[in-house]
Design a protein around this motif. Structure first.
Motif, PDB file in Angstrom:
ATOM      1  N   ARG A   1      59.317  15.336  15.411  1.00  0.00           N
ATOM      2  CA  ARG A   1      59.090  14.859  14.086  1.00  0.00           C
ATOM      3  C   ARG A   1      59.923  14.055  13.471  1.00  0.00           C
ATOM      4  NH1 ARG A   1      58.682  20.243  14.999  1.00  0.00           N
ATOM      5  NH2 ARG A   1      56.978  21.469  14.706  1.00  0.00           N
ATOM      6  N   LEU A   2      61.089  14.101  13.851  1.00  0.00           N
ATOM      7  CA  LEU A   2      62.113  12.827  13.343  1.00  0.00           C
ATOM      8  C   LEU A   2      61.667  11.718  13.863  1.00  0.00           C
ATOM      9  CD1 LEU A   2      64.851  12.010  12.216  1.00  0.00           C
ATOM     10  CD2 LEU A   2      65.919  12.423  14.600  1.00  0.00           C
ATOM     11  N   ALA A   3      61.048  11.460  14.893  1.00  0.00           N
ATOM     12  CA  ALA A   3      60.613  10.051  15.294  1.00  0.00           C
ATOM     13  C   ALA A   3      59.531   9.700  14.526  1.00  0.00           C
ATOM     14  CB  ALA A   3      60.071  10.157  16.801  1.00  0.00           C
ATOM     15  N   ALA A   4      58.455  10.523  14.144  1.00  0.00           N
ATOM     16  CA  ALA A   4      57.467  10.209  13.180  1.00  0.00           C
ATOM     17  C   ALA A   4      57.873   9.764  11.890  1.00  0.00           C
ATOM     18  CB  ALA A   4      56.414  11.350  13.234  1.00  0.00           C
ATOM     19  N   LEU A   5      58.913  10.618  11.432  1.00  0.00           N
ATOM     20  CA  LEU A   5      59.362  10.325  10.153  1.00  0.00           C
ATOM     21  C   LEU A   5      60.073   9.024   9.924  1.00  0.00           C
ATOM     22  CD1 LEU A   5      60.354  13.967   8.714  1.00  0.00           C
ATOM     23  CD2 LEU A   5      58.415  12.547   8.065  1.00  0.00           C
ATOM     24  N   VAL A   6      60.879   8.905  11.240  1.00  0.00           N
ATOM     25  CA  VAL A   6      61.668   7.344  11.238  1.00  0.00           C
ATOM     26  C   VAL A   6      60.518   6.477  11.351  1.00  0.00           C
ATOM     27  CG1 VAL A   6      63.091   6.148  12.869  1.00  0.00           C
ATOM     28  CG2 VAL A   6      63.717   8.257  12.117  1.00  0.00           C
ATOM     29  N   ALA A   7      59.386   6.615  12.128  1.00  0.00           N
ATOM     30  CA  ALA A   7      58.388   5.430  12.135  1.00  0.00           C
ATOM     31  C   ALA A   7      57.946   5.138  10.840  1.00  0.00           C
ATOM     32  CB  ALA A   7      57.401   5.820  13.209  1.00  0.00           C
ATOM     33  N   HIS A   8      57.656   5.913   9.936  1.00  0.00           N
ATOM     34  CA  HIS A   8      57.224   5.492   8.604  1.00  0.00           C
ATOM     35  C   HIS A   8      58.416   5.052   7.815  1.00  0.00           C
ATOM     36  CE1 HIS A   8      55.804   5.929   4.479  1.00  0.00           C
ATOM     37  NE2 HIS A   8      54.670   5.727   5.107  1.00  0.00           N
ATOM     38  N   LEU A   9      59.414   5.360   7.947  1.00  0.00           N
ATOM     39  CA  LEU A   9      60.955   5.229   7.181  1.00  0.00           C
ATOM     40  C   LEU A   9      60.924   3.672   7.568  1.00  0.00           C
ATOM     41  CD1 LEU A   9      63.482   6.162   5.663  1.00  0.00           C
ATOM     42  CD2 LEU A   9      64.494   6.340   7.914  1.00  0.00           C
ATOM     43  N   VAL A  10      60.865   3.201   8.905  1.00  0.00           N
ATOM     44  CA  VAL A  10      61.282   1.813   9.052  1.00  0.00           C
ATOM     45  C   VAL A  10      60.020   0.968   8.971  1.00  0.00           C
ATOM     46  CG1 VAL A  10      63.279   2.497  10.481  1.00  0.00           C
ATOM     47  CG2 VAL A  10      61.070   1.839  11.626  1.00  0.00           C
ATOM     48  N   ARG A  11      58.938   1.490   8.675  1.00  0.00           N
ATOM     49  CA  ARG A  11      57.410   0.894   8.609  1.00  0.00           C
ATOM     50  C   ARG A  11      57.299   0.030   9.791  1.00  0.00           C
ATOM     51  NH1 ARG A  11      59.953  -1.786   3.020  1.00  0.00           N
ATOM     52  NH2 ARG A  11      60.137   0.022   2.157  1.00  0.00           N
ATOM     53  N   ALA A  12      57.123   1.046  10.921  1.00  0.00           N
ATOM     54  CA  ALA A  12      56.805   0.578  12.150  1.00  0.00           C
ATOM     55  C   ALA A  12      55.371   0.471  12.418  1.00  0.00           C
ATOM     56  CB  ALA A  12      57.296   1.624  13.376  1.00  0.00           C
ATOM     57  N   ASP A  13      55.127  -0.298  13.306  1.00  0.00           N
ATOM     58  CA  ASP A  13      53.566  -0.783  13.812  1.00  0.00           C
ATOM     59  C   ASP A  13      53.089   0.104  14.924  1.00  0.00           C
ATOM     60  OD1 ASP A  13      53.707  -2.871  12.077  1.00  0.00           O
ATOM     61  OD2 ASP A  13      55.067  -3.886  13.399  1.00  0.00           O
ATOM     62  N   LEU A  14      54.091   0.988  15.466  1.00  0.00           N
ATOM     63  CA  LEU A  14      53.795   1.763  16.691  1.00  0.00           C
ATOM     64  C   LEU A  14      54.892   2.788  16.764  1.00  0.00           C
ATOM     65  CD1 LEU A  14      51.946   1.881  19.499  1.00  0.00           C
ATOM     66  CD2 LEU A  14      53.365   0.586  20.244  1.00  0.00           C
ATOM     67  N   LEU A  15      54.403   4.045  17.648  1.00  0.00           N
ATOM     68  CA  LEU A  15      55.277   4.982  17.864  1.00  0.00           C
ATOM     69  C   LEU A  15      55.008   5.341  19.385  1.00  0.00           C
ATOM     70  CD1 LEU A  15      57.548   7.261  17.601  1.00  0.00           C
ATOM     71  CD2 LEU A  15      55.489   8.629  16.324  1.00  0.00           C
TER      72      LEU A  15
END
Length: 411
Positions: free
Chosen positions: A169-183
């Protein structure tokens, strides 16, 4: 329905375009992929992962690593043979292990001329909006200065009430937090199966395009190492958070990390199901901690669900909590069911004299997130939205009530 792998012009499986075009990638790796079964870091596994990440990181591609392993790394040095179940000893193991983990990453990335920046988060850093913005600025600056952020939950200070419970869950929220293109979620299992992967006949699902592809799929705990905190359920929940926010996800085994980042058809690929939303709306839906509740009249509840405008005080029948303007609140229908979440525009103490008769704005329409879909006729009870699966941070107590303790084996 899962489709067979597509083929390119040479007959080889086609590469995943969303992976190849990603410029900011969040990679999460679980404890079992970094440590021995008895605890302690496996230097060869860490180096193998770092070699892959370093090759993937180029002048126009950034990598954020969300790494479990602090508690597991601290077991052997403290003479522990298995992950402790009590919070105090988990915190002690994390205190010892986090330093070892970052030191190992620092040395390993240094072989490629790369620096490491440690970022430790608690659920409080995600659930409080001001902290959320601060976390984004810190991570963005680490990336801008050419370092590789290594993110982990701050297990040393996190209490049972404010833990993420797992790093998926932390990784999914961090992915949005940093505006990632891929998780990319790296596990000890090479993808999502339609049943227990240890059972003969279970089939790996190559693609997930939405909730309909998960109908009838048995999703359970994935790991057997005894040093991690998650399982396949948490990985699917994390994938739903990310894809709902417009971020595709690859779920595969750590040993296939190179193939995953090269766009090859390894593991399970979760296609994006939504569009990237405003940062504060994803925070509001998935990570905020409501400070109160506001009960609505039937017309107001329907208007909120259909996003026909702001919530006004004349649509409020009751309010509970000690919230102030800017705090997240849950919006209830006349039967007490949560239908939406929003940011309060008024203090709780102001509402009693306004509710039911004022046109003062209680929640602005840009600060509203419906959590169910309205009934087709506009009447009757709303139904859960089929395509949007909401996952929020769960406390240890909630895990216990559900019978799925956060310290079970897995990643």
């Amino acid at each position: 329905m899962n489709r067979p792998p597509r083929s390119g012009p040479t007959g080889e499986p086609a590469l995943r375009t969303d992976v190849l075009t990603a410029r900011r990638i969040v990679v999460k790796v679980g404890s079992s992929s970094l440590t021995t079964a008895s605890g302690g870091l496996d230097s060869d596994r860490v180096d193998a992962l770092v070699d892959v990440l370093s090759r993937s990181r180029t002048t126009d591609t950034e990598v954020v690593l969300v790494s479990s392993g602090a508690i597991a790394a601290g077991l052997a040095p403290l003479g522990l043979t298995e992950r402790p179940r009590d919070l105090a000893r988990q915190q002690a193991a994390a205190c010892v292990g986090q330093g070892l983990l970052v030191a190992r990453y620092t040395a390993s990335f240094a072989r490629h001329g790369l620096r490491v920046g440690q970022v430790l988060l608690t659920a409080d850093d995600i659930s409080r909006r001001a902290h959320y913005r601060n976390a984004y600025r810190a991570l963005a600056q680490v990336l801008a200065m050419g370092a590789v952020p290594v993110v982990n939950e701050n297990d040393t200070v996190a209490t049972a009430e404010i833990r993420f419970g797992d790093n998926d869950r932390l990784a999914a929220l961090v992915a949005h937090l940093v505006r990632a293109d891929l998780l990319v979620l790296l596990s000890d299992v090479d993808g999502l199966y339609d049943g227990d992967p240890r059972r003969p006949g279970s089939r790996r699902l190559r693609e997930i395009r939405g909730g309909q592809d998960l109908v009838g799929v048995e999703i359970g705990s994935a790991g057997s190492s005894g040093v991690g905190t998650g399982g396949m359920v948490t990985k699917v929940e994390a994938a739903r958070i990310a894809t709902d926010a417009g971020i595709p996800v690859v779920l595969t085994a750590a040993r296939h990390a190179a193939d995953a980042l090269a766009g090859r058809e390894t593991g399970t690929f979760f296609h994006r199901t939504g569009e990237r939303s405003a940062d504060h709306l994803l925070w509001l839906e998935h990570a905020s901690s409501p400070r109160g509740t506001v009960r609505l009249t039937p017309p107001a509840a329907r208007a909120v669900l259909q996003r026909r405008g702001p919530l006004l005080a004349d649509g409020v029948t009751h309010a509970d909590g000690d919230f102030v303007a800017g705090d997240p609140v849950e919006l209830l229908d006349e039967n007490g069911r949560v239908v939406a979440r929003g940011l309060a525009g008024l203090d709780a103490r102001e509402l009693p004299r306004l509710q039911g008769r004022s046109t003062r704005e209680v929640v602005h329409q840009d600060d509203l997130v419906p959590l169910v879909r309205p009934a087709p006729s506009g009447d009757g009870a709303p139904a859960p939205a089929p395509a949007r699966v909401r996952v929020r941070i769960r406390t240890a107590a909630e895990y216990a009530r559900a019978g799925t303790a956060p310290d079970r084996p897995g990643d």
